[in-house]
Design a protein around this motif. Sequence first.
Motif, PDB file in Angstrom:
ATOM      1  N   GLY A 245       0.815  -1.214   0.000  1.00  0.00           N
ATOM      2  CA  GLY A 245       0.000   0.000   0.000  1.00  0.00           C
ATOM      3  C   GLY A 245       0.846   1.260   0.000  1.00  0.00           C
ATOM      4  O   GLY A 245       0.564   2.228  -0.726  1.00  0.00           O
ATOM      5  N   GLN A 246       1.903   1.263   0.826  1.00  0.00           N
ATOM      6  CA  GLN A 246       2.789   2.412   0.852  1.00  0.00           C
ATOM      7  C   GLN A 246       3.519   2.575  -0.480  1.00  0.00           C
ATOM      8  O   GLN A 246       3.716   3.711  -0.968  1.00  0.00           O
ATOM      9  CB  GLN A 246       3.787   2.259   1.993  1.00  0.00           C
ATOM     10  N   MET A 247       3.945   1.466  -1.082  1.00  0.00           N
ATOM     11  CA  MET A 247       4.624   1.551  -2.370  1.00  0.00           C
ATOM     12  C   MET A 247       3.686   2.094  -3.443  1.00  0.00           C
ATOM     13  O   MET A 247       4.099   2.889  -4.307  1.00  0.00           O
ATOM     14  CB  MET A 247       5.162   0.168  -2.764  1.00  0.00           C
ATOM     15  N   GLN A 248       2.425   1.685  -3.410  1.00  0.00           N
ATOM     16  CA  GLN A 248       1.463   2.219  -4.374  1.00  0.00           C
ATOM     17  C   GLN A 248       1.291   3.725  -4.215  1.00  0.00           C
ATOM     18  O   GLN A 248       1.247   4.472  -5.195  1.00  0.00           O
ATOM     19  CB  GLN A 248       0.113   1.513  -4.212  1.00  0.00           C
ATOM     20  N   SER A 249       1.222   4.168  -2.967  1.00  0.00           N
ATOM     21  CA  SER A 249       1.064   5.602  -2.707  1.00  0.00           C
ATOM     22  C   SER A 249       2.263   6.395  -3.221  1.00  0.00           C
ATOM     23  O   SER A 249       2.113   7.425  -3.892  1.00  0.00           O
ATOM     24  CB  SER A 249       0.875   5.831  -1.204  1.00  0.00           C
ATOM     25  N   GLN A 250       3.469   5.921  -2.938  1.00  0.00           N
ATOM     26  CA  GLN A 250       4.670   6.623  -3.380  1.00  0.00           C
ATOM     27  C   GLN A 250       4.862   6.546  -4.896  1.00  0.00           C
ATOM     28  O   GLN A 250       5.386   7.477  -5.515  1.00  0.00           O
ATOM     29  CB  GLN A 250       5.901   6.055  -2.654  1.00  0.00           C
ATOM     30  N   THR A 251       4.436   5.447  -5.489  1.00  0.00           N
ATOM     31  CA  THR A 251       4.540   5.332  -6.944  1.00  0.00           C
ATOM     32  C   THR A 251       3.606   6.331  -7.626  1.00  0.00           C
ATOM     33  O   THR A 251       3.971   6.971  -8.617  1.00  0.00           O
ATOM     34  CB  THR A 251       4.199   3.907  -7.395  1.00  0.00           C
ATOM     35  N   ARG A 252       2.383   6.464  -7.090  1.00  0.00           N
ATOM     36  CA  ARG A 252       1.462   7.458  -7.641  1.00  0.00           C
ATOM     37  C   ARG A 252       2.036   8.863  -7.494  1.00  0.00           C
ATOM     38  O   ARG A 252       1.925   9.704  -8.402  1.00  0.00           O
ATOM     39  CB  ARG A 252       0.107   7.364  -6.944  1.00  0.00           C
ATOM     40  N   ARG A 253       2.672   9.107  -6.344  1.00  0.00           N
ATOM     41  CA  ARG A 253       3.290  10.428  -6.140  1.00  0.00           C
ATOM     42  C   ARG A 253       4.418  10.654  -7.147  1.00  0.00           C
ATOM     43  O   ARG A 253       4.572  11.742  -7.702  1.00  0.00           O
ATOM     44  CB  ARG A 253       3.833  10.514  -4.709  1.00  0.00           C
ATOM     45  N   MET A 254       5.215   9.629  -7.392  1.00  0.00           N
ATOM     46  CA  MET A 254       6.291   9.752  -8.366  1.00  0.00           C
ATOM     47  C   MET A 254       5.730   9.967  -9.766  1.00  0.00           C
ATOM     48  O   MET A 254       6.266  10.752 -10.553  1.00  0.00           O
ATOM     49  CB  MET A 254       7.169   8.506  -8.324  1.00  0.00           C
ATOM     50  N   GLN A 255       4.652   9.278 -10.096  1.00  0.00           N
ATOM     51  CA  GLN A 255       4.035   9.482 -11.407  1.00  0.00           C
ATOM     52  C   GLN A 255       3.519  10.912 -11.567  1.00  0.00           C
ATOM     53  O   GLN A 255       3.662  11.521 -12.631  1.00  0.00           O
ATOM     54  CB  GLN A 255       2.889   8.488 -11.602  1.00  0.00           C
ATOM     55  N   ASN A 256       2.922  11.439 -10.518  1.00  0.00           N
ATOM     56  CA  ASN A 256       2.451  12.836 -10.576  1.00  0.00           C
ATOM     57  C   ASN A 256       3.621  13.788 -10.797  1.00  0.00           C
ATOM     58  O   ASN A 256       3.518  14.752 -11.569  1.00  0.00           O
ATOM     59  CB  ASN A 256       1.708  13.195  -9.294  1.00  0.00           C
ATOM     60  N   LEU A 257       4.731  13.510 -10.105  1.00  0.00           N
ATOM     61  CA  LEU A 257       5.912  14.361 -10.254  1.00  0.00           C
ATOM     62  C   LEU A 257       6.452  14.291 -11.682  1.00  0.00           C
ATOM     63  O   LEU A 257       6.781  15.326 -12.292  1.00  0.00           O
ATOM     64  CB  LEU A 257       6.982  13.926  -9.255  1.00  0.00           C
ATOM     65  N   VAL A 258       6.548  13.093 -12.228  1.00  0.00           N
ATOM     66  CA  VAL A 258       7.038  12.934 -13.600  1.00  0.00           C
ATOM     67  C   VAL A 258       6.110  13.624 -14.588  1.00  0.00           C
ATOM     68  O   VAL A 258       6.561  14.314 -15.517  1.00  0.00           O
ATOM     69  CB  VAL A 258       7.192  11.437 -13.935  1.00  0.00           C
ATOM     70  N   ASN A 259       4.804  13.473 -14.393  1.00  0.00           N
ATOM     71  CA  ASN A 259       3.852  14.126 -15.297  1.00  0.00           C
ATOM     72  C   ASN A 259       3.981  15.645 -15.236  1.00  0.00           C
ATOM     73  O   ASN A 259       3.924  16.324 -16.270  1.00  0.00           O
ATOM     74  CB  ASN A 259       2.427  13.705 -14.949  1.00  0.00           C
ATOM     75  N   ASP A 260       4.159  16.187 -14.031  1.00  0.00           N
ATOM     76  CA  ASP A 260       4.321  17.642 -13.902  1.00  0.00           C
ATOM     77  C   ASP A 260       5.619  18.112 -14.539  1.00  0.00           C
ATOM     78  O   ASP A 260       5.669  19.173 -15.174  1.00  0.00           O
ATOM     79  CB  ASP A 260       4.287  18.040 -12.424  1.00  0.00           C
ATOM     80  N   LEU A 261       6.695  17.332 -14.369  1.00  0.00           N
ATOM     81  CA  LEU A 261       7.970  17.704 -14.989  1.00  0.00           C
ATOM     82  C   LEU A 261       7.861  17.700 -16.509  1.00  0.00           C
ATOM     83  O   LEU A 261       8.383  18.593 -17.190  1.00  0.00           O
ATOM     84  CB  LEU A 261       9.079  16.749 -14.532  1.00  0.00           C
TER      85      LEU A 261
END
Length: 447
Positions: A245-261
């Motif tokens: 669950g924690q990995m899913q949360s952090q992966t979504r956060r990383m995806q949001n960061l990549v999309n914003d970049l």
Amino acid sequence: MSRLWRRELWRLAALVAVGALVGWPFALIGTGVAVGLGLYLFYQLRQLHALQEWLTHHPHDEPPAASGLWGELFDRLYRYQKGQRITQRRLRDTLRRIQESSEAMRDSVVMLDRHGDMEWWNSAAERMLGLQPAHDRGQHITNLLRDPRFVDYFHARAYSEPLTLSSPIDDNMILQFQITLYGDDERLLMARDITRLHRLEQMRRDFVANVSHELRTPLTVLTGYLETYGDMAELLPDRLSRGIGQMQSQTRRMQNLVNDLLLLSRLENDRGGLDDVRLDPASLLEAVRRDAEALSAGQHHIEVEIAEPRGLRGSEKELHSAVSNLAFNAVRYAGEGSHIVLRWRPWKGGACLEVEDDGEGIDPLHIPRLTERFYRVDKGRSTATGGTGLGLAIVKHVLLRHDARLEIDSRLGEGATFRCLFPVERLIATNDEIASTSNAARQSGSA
């Protein structure tokens, strides 16, 4: 001087009296007076001739010898000339030092008169701008720098920000122009070679874009496997389930960061304008309101206010992203129970898309840096709310591509207001206004 004038008058009176006495025995008093006046006039003309010869042929020599009023006049003129020569020498020395120091500068320096004609420049201006002393002195600066952006910059007289352009003689050389007003509406133009900085900035943009793009594939793989394992959570030990669950949360956060970049990279590198369409701000704000309410989950009161009838010309996707970032920030940071207003209203000739809340507010100390990438007012809170630190940077670049600017007004404990200010050129008349204008034109033509 009054004593000298009295002495001069006594001299004139004495000459007239002597002439009258000499002519009296011969019954020629008038002739004697005329002779006396003639002698006085001859003396004055002689002194005037001496003054003219001195000023014309020997201005740097000692003045002619004279007494009385003329002696005082010669002495005063000589002292005045001497003082002027000392002042001129000092000014020439100062000007020479200024020119020498300007010659030593690596930046181009061009002095313009009140009309914009070039008066003087240093050798760096010859290298960067291609100025030639034999041909360009006295020419208007826009005859050399003909780029429409520089012409607009020059005539706008708003020189608070520099202008970046290619050199007129070398497209590979990037120059930063800055104009300063001084004196009697004169201008000082400075040009700095920022080619190296420009290349480094381009390398940074390319690096961020490439790395962000390359991260998307492994993140997609990780997300897929984590979703699969998440569906099998009941078959896994509790500790492993919590970890997934924690990995899913952090992966979504990383995806949001990549999309914003990636979005920021596209905004920086694309010139835009190809997807400009007519937008209805009311529909745009209503769509953002629904998204914000979904994020809020009923913890905030969100409403839309429309006070401007005109539409807006721009990219629907980009403007939706910008306003969404502002609205989501209000939801994340205004505090539970806050009132959030999404507003479209007139603003000083143009119009304003505004996001206002009555939440905790922001210390004005942080406002100048809010649009910097990854800048956070409260790092711990931003991480907890899932922000990437790129939202306001995206808003800034979207507005730049729409000839608009961001204005932030906030105080601690007094809420915050984020205004997207659009110029009148970006506004589109409503159908009623178009019809009214057409009717007025037809009536004017028939009249």
